[in-house]
Design a protein around this motif. Structure first.
Motif, PDB file in Angstrom:
ATOM      1  N   ARG A  45      32.747 -32.178  63.702  1.00 53.32           N
ATOM      2  CA  ARG A  45      33.756 -31.651  64.623  1.00 53.32           C
ATOM      3  C   ARG A  45      33.864 -32.485  65.896  1.00 53.32           C
ATOM      4  NH1 ARG A  45      32.354 -25.102  64.417  1.00 53.32           N
ATOM      5  NH2 ARG A  45      32.444 -24.912  62.140  1.00 53.32           N
ATOM      6  N   GLY A  46      33.125 -33.585  65.949  1.00 58.00           N
ATOM      7  CA  GLY A  46      33.165 -34.439  67.132  1.00 58.00           C
ATOM      8  C   GLY A  46      32.241 -33.990  68.234  1.00 58.00           C
ATOM      9  N   ILE A  47      31.242 -33.180  67.888  1.00 54.23           N
ATOM     10  CA  ILE A  47      30.342 -32.608  68.883  1.00 54.23           C
ATOM     11  C   ILE A  47      29.020 -33.357  68.884  1.00 54.23           C
ATOM     12  CG2 ILE A  47      29.054 -30.528  69.543  1.00 54.23           C
ATOM     13  CD1 ILE A  47      31.300 -28.919  68.163  1.00 54.23           C
ATOM     14  N   GLY A  48      28.581 -33.747  70.061  1.00 55.73           N
ATOM     15  CA  GLY A  48      27.291 -34.383  70.238  1.00 55.73           C
ATOM     16  C   GLY A  48      26.533 -33.704  71.361  1.00 55.73           C
ATOM     17  N   LEU A  49      25.394 -34.258  71.668  1.00 60.08           N
ATOM     18  CA  LEU A  49      24.527 -33.634  72.670  1.00 60.08           C
ATOM     19  C   LEU A  49      25.156 -33.605  74.054  1.00 60.08           C
ATOM     20  CD1 LEU A  49      21.745 -32.347  73.035  1.00 60.08           C
ATOM     21  CD2 LEU A  49      20.806 -34.636  73.418  1.00 60.08           C
ATOM     22  N   HIS A  50      26.067 -34.534  74.331  1.00 62.55           N
ATOM     23  CA  HIS A  50      26.613 -34.641  75.681  1.00 62.55           C
ATOM     24  C   HIS A  50      28.144 -34.539  75.718  1.00 62.55           C
ATOM     25  CE1 HIS A  50      22.630 -35.655  77.092  1.00 62.55           C
ATOM     26  NE2 HIS A  50      22.551 -36.637  76.203  1.00 62.55           N
ATOM     27  N   THR A  51      28.761 -33.925  74.729  1.00 64.55           N
ATOM     28  CA  THR A  51      30.227 -33.814  74.719  1.00 64.55           C
ATOM     29  C   THR A  51      30.732 -32.523  75.359  1.00 64.55           C
ATOM     30  OG1 THR A  51      30.146 -32.907  72.466  1.00 64.55           O
ATOM     31  CG2 THR A  51      30.504 -35.286  72.686  1.00 64.55           C
ATOM     32  N   GLY A  52      29.824 -31.651  75.767  1.00 64.60           N
ATOM     33  CA  GLY A  52      30.223 -30.479  76.536  1.00 64.60           C
ATOM     34  C   GLY A  52      30.122 -29.147  75.829  1.00 64.60           C
ATOM     35  N   GLU A  53      30.256 -29.135  74.507  1.00 66.25           N
ATOM     36  CA  GLU A  53      30.270 -27.864  73.793  1.00 66.25           C
ATOM     37  C   GLU A  53      28.923 -27.147  73.848  1.00 66.25           C
ATOM     38  OE1 GLU A  53      33.419 -30.529  71.994  1.00 66.25           O
ATOM     39  OE2 GLU A  53      31.328 -30.737  72.629  1.00 66.25           O
ATOM     40  N   LEU A  54      27.843 -27.887  73.676  1.00 70.61           N
ATOM     41  CA  LEU A  54      26.512 -27.278  73.774  1.00 70.61           C
ATOM     42  C   LEU A  54      26.261 -26.744  75.178  1.00 70.61           C
ATOM     43  CD1 LEU A  54      24.374 -29.873  71.796  1.00 70.61           C
ATOM     44  CD2 LEU A  54      24.842 -27.535  71.086  1.00 70.61           C
ATOM     45  N   GLN A  55      26.709 -27.497  76.164  1.00 65.42           N
ATOM     46  CA  GLN A  55      26.522 -27.068  77.558  1.00 65.42           C
ATOM     47  C   GLN A  55      27.323 -25.801  77.848  1.00 65.42           C
ATOM     48  OE1 GLN A  55      27.057 -30.225  76.540  1.00 65.42           O
ATOM     49  NE2 GLN A  55      25.052 -31.076  77.064  1.00 65.42           N
ATOM     50  N   LEU A  56      28.515 -25.685  77.254  1.00 60.43           N
ATOM     51  CA  LEU A  56      29.314 -24.484  77.436  1.00 60.43           C
ATOM     52  C   LEU A  56      28.604 -23.279  76.839  1.00 60.43           C
ATOM     53  CD1 LEU A  56      31.987 -23.088  78.234  1.00 60.43           C
ATOM     54  CD2 LEU A  56      32.863 -23.721  75.967  1.00 60.43           C
ATOM     55  N   ALA A  57      28.087 -23.415  75.633  1.00 62.24           N
ATOM     56  CA  ALA A  57      27.353 -22.329  74.993  1.00 62.24           C
ATOM     57  C   ALA A  57      26.109 -21.960  75.799  1.00 62.24           C
ATOM     58  CB  ALA A  57      26.967 -22.730  73.566  1.00 62.24           C
ATOM     59  N   ALA A  58      25.406 -22.965  76.288  1.00 62.66           N
ATOM     60  CA  ALA A  58      24.200 -22.712  77.082  1.00 62.66           C
ATOM     61  C   ALA A  58      24.536 -21.970  78.375  1.00 62.66           C
ATOM     62  CB  ALA A  58      23.500 -24.035  77.400  1.00 62.66           C
ATOM     63  N   THR A  59      25.672 -22.316  78.991  1.00 60.31           N
ATOM     64  CA  THR A  59      26.101 -21.637  80.213  1.00 60.31           C
ATOM     65  C   THR A  59      26.367 -20.157  79.949  1.00 60.31           C
ATOM     66  OG1 THR A  59      27.065 -23.645  81.163  1.00 60.31           O
ATOM     67  CG2 THR A  59      27.911 -21.542  81.982  1.00 60.31           C
ATOM     68  N   LEU A  60      27.015 -19.855  78.849  1.00 56.16           N
ATOM     69  CA  LEU A  60      27.287 -18.456  78.507  1.00 56.16           C
ATOM     70  C   LEU A  60      25.988 -17.683  78.302  1.00 56.16           C
ATOM     71  CD1 LEU A  60      30.267 -19.091  76.093  1.00 56.16           C
ATOM     72  CD2 LEU A  60      30.348 -17.505  78.034  1.00 56.16           C
ATOM     73  N   ILE A  61      25.047 -18.273  77.592  1.00 53.75           N
ATOM     74  CA  ILE A  61      23.767 -17.596  77.341  1.00 53.75           C
ATOM     75  C   ILE A  61      22.977 -17.433  78.629  1.00 53.75           C
ATOM     76  CG2 ILE A  61      21.524 -17.873  76.213  1.00 53.75           C
ATOM     77  CD1 ILE A  61      23.033 -19.112  73.835  1.00 53.75           C
ATOM     78  N   GLU A  62      22.998 -18.446  79.471  1.00 56.72           N
ATOM     79  CA  GLU A  62      22.261 -18.364  80.741  1.00 56.72           C
ATOM     80  C   GLU A  62      22.834 -17.274  81.634  1.00 56.72           C
ATOM     81  OE1 GLU A  62      21.745 -18.771  84.855  1.00 56.72           O
ATOM     82  OE2 GLU A  62      23.462 -19.868  84.029  1.00 56.72           O
ATOM     83  N   HIS A  63      24.138 -17.161  81.689  1.00 53.83           N
ATOM     84  CA  HIS A  63      24.744 -16.099  82.498  1.00 53.83           C
ATOM     85  C   HIS A  63      24.439 -14.723  81.914  1.00 53.83           C
ATOM     86  CE1 HIS A  63      26.930 -19.216  84.665  1.00 53.83           C
ATOM     87  NE2 HIS A  63      27.406 -18.298  85.463  1.00 53.83           N
ATOM     88  N   TRP A  64      24.464 -14.608  80.602  1.00 58.73           N
ATOM     89  CA  TRP A  64      24.091 -13.344  79.965  1.00 58.73           C
ATOM     90  C   TRP A  64      22.665 -12.940  80.340  1.00 58.73           C
ATOM     91  CZ3 TRP A  64      20.080 -12.780  76.380  1.00 58.73           C
ATOM     92  CH2 TRP A  64      19.968 -11.504  75.825  1.00 58.73           C
ATOM     93  N   ALA A  65      21.762 -13.913  80.363  1.00 54.54           N
ATOM     94  CA  ALA A  65      20.349 -13.641  80.609  1.00 54.54           C
ATOM     95  C   ALA A  65      20.033 -13.311  82.060  1.00 54.54           C
ATOM     96  CB  ALA A  65      19.511 -14.841  80.160  1.00 54.54           C
ATOM     97  N   ARG A  66      20.988 -13.481  82.950  1.00 59.10           N
ATOM     98  CA  ARG A  66      20.713 -13.182  84.359  1.00 59.10           C
ATOM     99  C   ARG A  66      20.408 -11.704  84.578  1.00 59.10           C
ATOM    100  NH1 ARG A  66      25.036 -16.878  87.882  1.00 59.10           N
ATOM    101  NH2 ARG A  66      24.307 -18.915  87.093  1.00 59.10           N
ATOM    102  N   ASP A  67      20.999 -10.829  83.767  1.00 58.13           N
ATOM    103  CA  ASP A  67      20.674  -9.411  83.892  1.00 58.13           C
ATOM    104  C   ASP A  67      20.495  -8.776  82.516  1.00 58.13           C
ATOM    105  OD1 ASP A  67      24.029  -8.695  85.209  1.00 58.13           O
ATOM    106  OD2 ASP A  67      23.388  -9.676  83.361  1.00 58.13           O
ATOM    107  N   ALA A  68      19.842  -9.540  81.606  1.00 57.91           N
ATOM    108  CA  ALA A  68      19.499  -9.009  80.285  1.00 57.91           C
ATOM    109  C   ALA A  68      18.192  -9.648  79.827  1.00 57.91           C
ATOM    110  CB  ALA A  68      20.607  -9.302  79.272  1.00 57.91           C
ATOM    111  N   LYS A  69      17.453  -8.922  79.016  1.00 58.69           N
ATOM    112  CA  LYS A  69      16.197  -9.445  78.490  1.00 58.69           C
ATOM    113  C   LYS A  69      16.433 -10.072  77.122  1.00 58.69           C
ATOM    114  CE  LYS A  69      13.054  -6.264  80.873  1.00 58.69           C
ATOM    115  NZ  LYS A  69      11.976  -5.253  80.708  1.00 58.69           N
TER     116      LYS A  69
END
Length: 231
Positions: A45-69
């Motif tokens: 799909r054109g996705i690599g370690l630094h193309t942004g998609e992984l970072q977007l997913a990580a951002t969503l999970i990190e924000h979720w974890a700010r007030d969730a276990k």
């Protein structure tokens, strides 16, 4: 820019090797599964370690974890790896399997196209994005997750509107090819999900001439930019 097909895990040695960090992952086979997905399905799909998609997913999970276990499996993994919290600097290492799984969902043609189509209401699309995160993280939605999901969807839909208004060139008011316009708009707005939309699945917005699409060599030279920072 040359993209490496490999991600953050060396499957041969079962070790984490990103940014000079070397961690044994022998007891965590889910990292190897995630790495195979990244170098296989996601690479196509054109996705690599630094193309942004992984970072977007990580951002969503990190924000979720700010007030969730985190779920037990993630908490146990963090304890084994010596990670105290699921924060901005640790989320990729702590939740790599979940980050890769979420990336696969977000960049699915049908899901990405639904998420940013003008055909659907913003509230419905935000709910779908939240649902993708909490399903993978085995939790419930949070205020921080809702806020970041709303920003991501709203920015993405605005960028799609920009793509639909792009002209063929500076001296012509005819519309540019939609595929190229979506890539150009993804670069202009720094929103990687636009690179994964299906032009047959998103609603056609009435054309109103706007900015001109860049020349081919400019689009190619810019490549796939990571998303603009989301805090």
């Amino acid at each position: 820019m040359v993209r490496s097909r490999g991600g953050a895990v060396c499957n041969h040695h079962r070790r984490w090797h990103l940014d000079g960090v070397d961690i044994d992952l022998t007891r965590h086979p889910d990292y190897a599964h995630a790495e195979r997905c990244l170098s296989g399905t996601l690479w196509k799909r054109g996705i690599g370690l630094h193309t942004g998609e992984l970072q977007l997913a990580a951002t969503l999970i990190e924000h979720w974890a700010r007030d969730a276990k985190p779920a037990r499996r993630v908490a146990d993994r963090m304890a084994d790896l010596g990670i105290g919290e699921l924060g901005r600097d640790t989320v990729l290492l702590a939740a790599y399997p979940e980050v890769v799984r979420l990336t696969a969902v977000l960049t699915d043609l049908s899901f990405a196209s639904y998420l940013l189509s003008s055909r659907f209401k913003l509230a419905e699309q935000v709910w779908a994005l939240e649902a993708a995160v909490v399903t993978i993280m085995q939790g419930t939605t949070t205020t921080h997750l809702h806020d970041i999901a709303e920003r991501i969807v709203a920015r993405g839909k605005a960028a799609v509107e920009t793509a639909f208004s792009m002209r063929l060139n500076a001296g012509c008011k005819r519309p540019a090819a939609l595929e190229k316009a979506l890539v150009a708009s993804s670069q202009r707005h720094r929103i990687c999900l636009l690179r994964h939309l299906s032009t047959v699945r998103i609603q056609i917005i009435p054309y109103t001439p706007g900015i001109a699409v860049p020349r081919n060599r400019t689009v190619v030279a810019r490549g796939g930019l990571s998303d603009a920072p989301l805090t």
